[in-house]
Design an enzyme around this catalytic site. Structure first.
Site, PDB file in Angstrom:
ATOM      1  CG  HIS A  10     108.375 -73.099  63.908  1.00  0.00           C
ATOM      2  ND1 HIS A  10     108.473 -74.602  63.528  1.00  0.00           N
ATOM      3  CD2 HIS A  10     107.898 -73.610  65.212  1.00  0.00           C
ATOM      4  CE1 HIS A  10     107.972 -75.534  64.502  1.00  0.00           C
ATOM      5  NE2 HIS A  10     107.576 -75.017  65.386  1.00  0.00           N
ATOM      6  CD  GLU A  11     107.886 -71.704  68.558  1.00  0.00           C
ATOM      7  OE1 GLU A  11     106.869 -71.621  68.788  1.00  0.00           O
ATOM      8  OE2 GLU A  11     108.702 -72.568  68.604  1.00  0.00           O
ATOM      9  CG  HIS A  46     103.282 -73.588  66.453  1.00  0.00           C
ATOM     10  ND1 HIS A  46     102.873 -74.510  65.884  1.00  0.00           N
ATOM     11  CD2 HIS A  46     104.473 -73.743  66.705  1.00  0.00           C
ATOM     12  CE1 HIS A  46     103.680 -75.460  66.061  1.00  0.00           C
ATOM     13  NE2 HIS A  46     104.707 -75.091  66.707  1.00  0.00           N
ATOM     14  CD  GLU A  66     105.798 -78.524  66.782  1.00  0.00           C
ATOM     15  OE1 GLU A  66     106.517 -77.461  66.277  1.00  0.00           O
ATOM     16  OE2 GLU A  66     105.214 -78.178  67.965  1.00  0.00           O
TER      17      GLU A  66
END
Length: 756
Positions: A469-470, A474, A527
C-alpha cells in the site's frame, strides 16, 4: 446545489441529544488500551541519538497541542480543565474524591476513559471517524467532581471558568455538533462557523491563484453590515504580521480582491505553540547525525517561524535524502483527512527508531519495486518516468503526536516532490503489533471456520498489505502536468487514454495539485487506489516470497488479506452518516468502495448474509470464495484500478467523482441493503484501542525513558508528566488562543451560551 445556511439545524435544541445511551458517541468502559513498546529500540540508541530523539519528541508533543485548536472550539478548554484536574490529583487520588461525591466505580471509570480519549485524539472528536464523544456519566455528577476537586480548591475561579466555558459543549449532542464537517454538516475549526463549502472552494481558488498552499492555513469569514463577506487566510507561524525581515512569505501578507471578495493573508496562528516547537528543533540540531538532518531542521525552523510551506518542502527534500537514519522523524502540517474540504493539514510529529530485521524485508521489496510496477494494470506512460528508489523502513515509534497513530506512512504529501524527488515509506512495527491484535470472541461478521485462520494470518498479511500500500500504492502513478511555461511532462501526440482509446484531453495546470483539484474525495480516492494496489500485487508470488511465505502459507496470506479487506468494507458502515449522506473516514470509505467492486464482480466471489446472532440480535456473515480470488477477483480489481489511475493521471475530476461517488453511495437497495446492515454494524462495533506512549526525560545529560501501564489511568499519567516544566503555561496559551477566536463560532449559528 447551494449549501443550507450554516446553523439552521440548531432549532432542534439539545433535546436531540437524548439519553446517554447512544453508543456511537461514547467510549466504552472496557475499551482496549495498549502500551507502545519501544524499550529495546531505545536501549540500542547512543547517548547522542537519545538526545536527538528527546528534543524531536519534545517538539512533536508541543506541536501536537495545535490539533486541539484545529478540532473544535471547546477542545482547548477541555484539555486545560483535565490537565489542571490531574496535575493536582492523580487518577487514584481523584477516585477517592469522586466516590465520596457519590459516583459509582463505573461512572468514575467512564470519566477516566473520556479523559484518556481526549488526550489520545487531541480533542473531543474521534480522530478515526470524526465523531464526537461525550462523557458516559451524568453531567451533574461530573460537575460535582470537578468543582470539589483539589484543582478547584487551589484555583477556584480558573477551574469554574473552564467548566462554565466547556461543560455544556462537552456533553452536547445537537445534530450539527455530532460530527466534524463544514457549514450545516458539522463543526470544524479549520473554518469559522459561518463558512460553507462554497466559501472553501472560493478560498482554494484564491490560494491557487497566489501559489499559496492551504496546508498550514485556516479560513475566517466575517460579514460586514452590507452583508459582504471578508476572508482572512491565516498562516501558522511564530512571527505575526508586524514588521519582520523579508522572506518569501512577507510579500504575500497583504489585502487582495478576488472575484469581488476581499481577502487578507495574515500569519501568526498557533504562534506561542510553534515557538516552543522551534526551540526544541534548534536543540535537536546539536545532536543531528549528518548535514542532511541539520539542513532539514534548519528549514523546518524557518517554515514554522515564517509560515512557509516552501521552506517545509525544502526541509522535506533534505529529509528524503537522509537515507536510513537510526532515528527517523517528520513534523509539520501533514495529513488533510480532517479538513472537511480536504486541503488543510493537521499538525503531527513522530520520532521512531529503525527495526533492522523487518526493514530488511522492506528493502527487498524496494529492490523489486521497478519490476513489480510493471505488473500494475496501466500503460507505462501512466507511470513515473523514473522510479525514485525510496527509503522503506520498519520503525518502532517512540513518539507520535497528533490526533492518532497510523500503521504506515508514505510522505511527503507534496505532489511536486513525490514526482521528482521521491518519498519515504515507513511501517510502524510496534503500532501494528498492538493496535490490530484481535481476540477471537470479539471477531465479528466472520464464519467460525475462518476465525482461527484469520487470527493466525491477520498480522503477517497486514505487514504485506501495508508494505505494498505505502510503497507501490502511494508510490506509483504519474500526474500529467503542464508547467507555468506551457511545457508538458507527457507526449500529447502518442499517449493514449486506455479507457477511451483517444489522446489525453485533460491534465493538471501549474499550481494545481491532486488535493486542490479532487478536494473532498482526494484523500479517500488515493487510499482506495493504494489499498487496491496492495490487494492486486499480493497475488504475485514474488511479493510473498520476499516476506517469507510460500506454498499453502502464501495462499493463506492472500486469502486473509482479501478477507480482511471485504470485512473492513462492511465495518466501514460505522463511518457513514446517513443523515448527511457523507463518509467521515477516508480509509474506511475506500474499503467500502473495494467491497462494492468485488460484490459487483459477482459469481459468488463475495457474499454478505444477514443472520441472527446467538444473543438473538441481528448479525451478518461475510464470505469470500477463495477459489475465485484469481479468476473473478483479480480481473475485477484490474479494471477498477486502471480506471482509478487513468482518471487521477489526467486530472479528470468529473469522471473521478462519478466513478468514486457511485461506488461509495450507501443505499438500502437489495440484495445487500447496506443501510440496514449499518444498524447491525453499529450494534456490534468494537471501539478502536487507545495507545499509551512513553515520555523521555532529560536527567543531566542522560535521557530516561518513562513508561506507563496500559490503562486509561496510565494514559492520563503519561500526559500529566508530559510537560513538567510548563504545563500551566501551555494551558494558559491554549485557552488564550481559543478565546481570541471564540467569536468565529458564536452568534446565530451557535447555541450554547457561556462559551468564552
Amino acid at each position: 446545489m447551494g449549501e443550507p445556511e450554516a446553523g439552521s439545524e440548531f432549532a432542534n435544541g439539545a433535546a436531540a441529544a437524548g439519553p446517554m445511551a447512544d453508543t456511537q458517541y461514547i467510549l466504552p468502559n472496557d475499551i482496549g488500551v495498549s502500551s507502545l513498546d519501544c524499550r529495546e529500540a531505545f536501549r540500542l540508541l547512543s547517548p547522542s541519538e537519545r538526545l536527538y530523539a528527546h528534543h524531536l519528541s519534545r517538539a512533536a508533543w508541543y506541536g501536537g497541542l495545535a490539533v486541539l485548536l484545529q478540532t473544535s472550539p471547546e477542545a482547548p478548554y477541555i484539555y486545560a480543565l483535565l490537565s489542571r484536574l490531574f496535575r493536582a490529583q492523580d487518577p487514584d487520588q481523584l477516585r477517592q474524591h469522586a466516590l465520596a461525591e457519590g459516583l459509582t466505580e463505573e461512572e468514575y471509570q467512564a470519566f477516566l476513559v473520556y479523559a484518556a480519549g481526549v488526550y489520545s485524539n487531541m480533542g473531543n472528536y474521534k480522530s478515526f471517524g470524526d465523531t464526537k464523544f461525550v462523557p458516559n456519566l451524568p453531567k451533574e455528577k461530573l460537575e460535582r467532581v470537578i468543582l470539589g476537586s483539589e484543582a478547584a480548591q487551589q484555583h477556584p475561579e480558573e477551574v469554574r471558568g473552564l467548566w462554565q466555558t466547556c461543560g455544556e459543549l462537552m456533553f452536547c449532542l445537537e445534530p450539527r455538533l455530532r460530527h466534524l464537517g463544514l457549514g450545516n454538516e458539522g463543526i470544524t475549526t479549520y473554518f469559522s462557523g459561518n463558512c460553507t463549502m462554497e466559501d472553501a472552494k472560493l478560498a482554494q481558488d484564491f490560494l491557487d491563484s497566489q501559489n499559496l498552499s492551504a496546508y498550514n492555513t485556516r479560513l475566517f469569514k466575517e460579514v460586514d453590515r452590507e452583508g459582504k463577506p471578508h476572508y482572512e487566510v491565516r498562516l501558522a507561524s511564530v512571527l505575526g504580521t508586524g514588521p519582520s525581515p523579508d522572506s518569501e512569505v512577507t510579500s504575500k501578507l497583504k489585502s487582495y480582491e478576488f472575484r469581488g471578495s476581499p481577502f487578507q493573508v495574515t500569519r501568526g496562528d498557533y504562534a506561542p505553540i510553534l515557538q516552543k516547537v522551534v526551540e526544541q528543533l534548534d536543540k535537536a540540531k546539536a545532536y543531528a547525525a549528518n548535514s542532511h538532518q541539520k539542513q532539514m531542521l534548519a528549514q523546518y525552523i524557518d517554515s514554522f517561524t515564517q509560515g512557509s510551506i516552501e521552506a517545509h518542502k525544502r526541509g522535506s527534500r533534505f529529509w528524503i535524502q537522509d537515507k536510513g537514519p537510526i532515528v527517523e522523524s517528520y513534523i509539520g502540517f501533514i495529513e488533510s483527512y480532517r479538513d472537511p474540504f480536504g486541503s488543510r493539514g493537521e499538525f503531527e510529529g513522530f520520532v521512531a527508531v529503525v527495526n533492522k530485521a523487518m526493514s530488511a524485508k522492506f528493502e527487498r521489496l524496494v529492490a523489486s519495486a521497478e519490476q513489480l510496477l510493471k505488473e500494475l494494470p496501466w500503460p507505462p506512460a501512466f507511470e513515473k518516468d523514473k522510479f525514485l528508489t525510496p527509503d522503506f523502513t520498519s520503525l518502532d515509534v517512540l513518539t507520535f503526536a497528533g490526533s492518532g497513530i497510523p500503521a504506515g506512512i508514505n510522505i511527503p504529501n507534496y505532489d511536486d516532490l513525490r514526482q521528482t524527488e521521491g518519498f519515504k515509506n515507513v511501517s510502524l512495527g510496534n503500532v501494528l503489533a498492538v493496535a490490530y491484535a484481535t481476540q477471537r470472541e470479539k471477531l465479528t461478521f466472520l464464519e467460525e471456520e475462518d476465525k482461527d485462520l484469520y487470527i493466525l494470518w491477520k498480522g503477517p498479511s497486514f505487514d504485506v498489505q501495508v508494505g505494498l500500500h505505502e510503497l507501490l500504492g502511494h508510490g506509483s502513478g504519474k500526474l500529467f502536468v503542464q508547467d507555468e511555461k506551457g511545457a508538458f511532462n507527457f507526449d500529447q501526440e502518442t499517449v493514449i487514454n486506455p479507457e477511451t482509446g483517444e489522446q489525453i484531453q485533460s491534465w493538471y495546470r501549474s499550481g494545481e495539485t491532486w488535493d486542490s483539484k479532487f478536494s473532498t474525495i482526494a484523500s479517500s480516492y488515493e487510499e482506495c487506489r493504494a489499498e487496491s494496489v496492495g490487494l492486486y500485487l499480493c497475488l504475485h508470488p514474488q511479493v510473498l516470497e520476499i516476506f517469507g511465505f510460500e506454498g499453502a502459507d502464501a495462499e493463506d496470506v492472500i486469502y486473509v488479506n482479501w478477507l480482511n479487506m471485504v470485512r473492513a468494507g462492511l465495518l466501514a458502515l460505522e463511518f457513514y452518516t446517513p443523515e448527511a449522506s457523507n463518509w467521515r473516514q477516508a480509509h474506511m470509505q475506500a474499503r467500502f468502495v473495494i467491497l462494492r467492486v468485488l460484490l459487483e464482480a459477482g459469481e459468488g466471489l463475495v457474499t454478505i448474509t444477514p443472520t441472527t446472532g446467538s444473543d438473538g440480535r441481528p448479525d451478518a456473515r461475510v464470505r469470500l470464495d477463495r477459489s475465485k480470488i484469481q479468476s473473478v477477483g483479480k480481473p475485477a480489481l484490474e479494471r477498477f484500478l486502471r480506471r482509478l489511475q487513468v482518471l487521477k493521471s489526467t486530472g479528470d475530476v468529473a469522471g473521478g467523482r462519478a466513478l468514486y461517488e457511485g461506488y461509495a453511495a450507501v443505499t438500502d437497495a437489495p440484495p445487500e441493503c447496506f443501510l440496514t446492515l449499518r444498524d447491525t454494524v453499529l450494534l456490534r462495533k468494537e471501539s478502536r484501542k487507545l495507545i499509551v506512549q512513553p515520555n523521555t526525560r532529560l536527567e543531566g545529560s542522560d535521557v530516561q525513558l518513562l513508561e506507563y501501564e496500559a490503562s486509561a489511568a496510565g494514559l492520563i499519567r503519561s500526559f500529566s508528566e508530559r510537560f513538567p516544566e510548563d504545563g500551566p503555561e501551555l494551558e494558559e496559551i491554549l485557552t488564550q488562543l481559543a478565546t481570541a477566536d471564540a467569536r468565529f463560532w458564536k452568534g446565530p449559528s451557535e447555541a450554547p451560551s457561556g462559551q468564552a
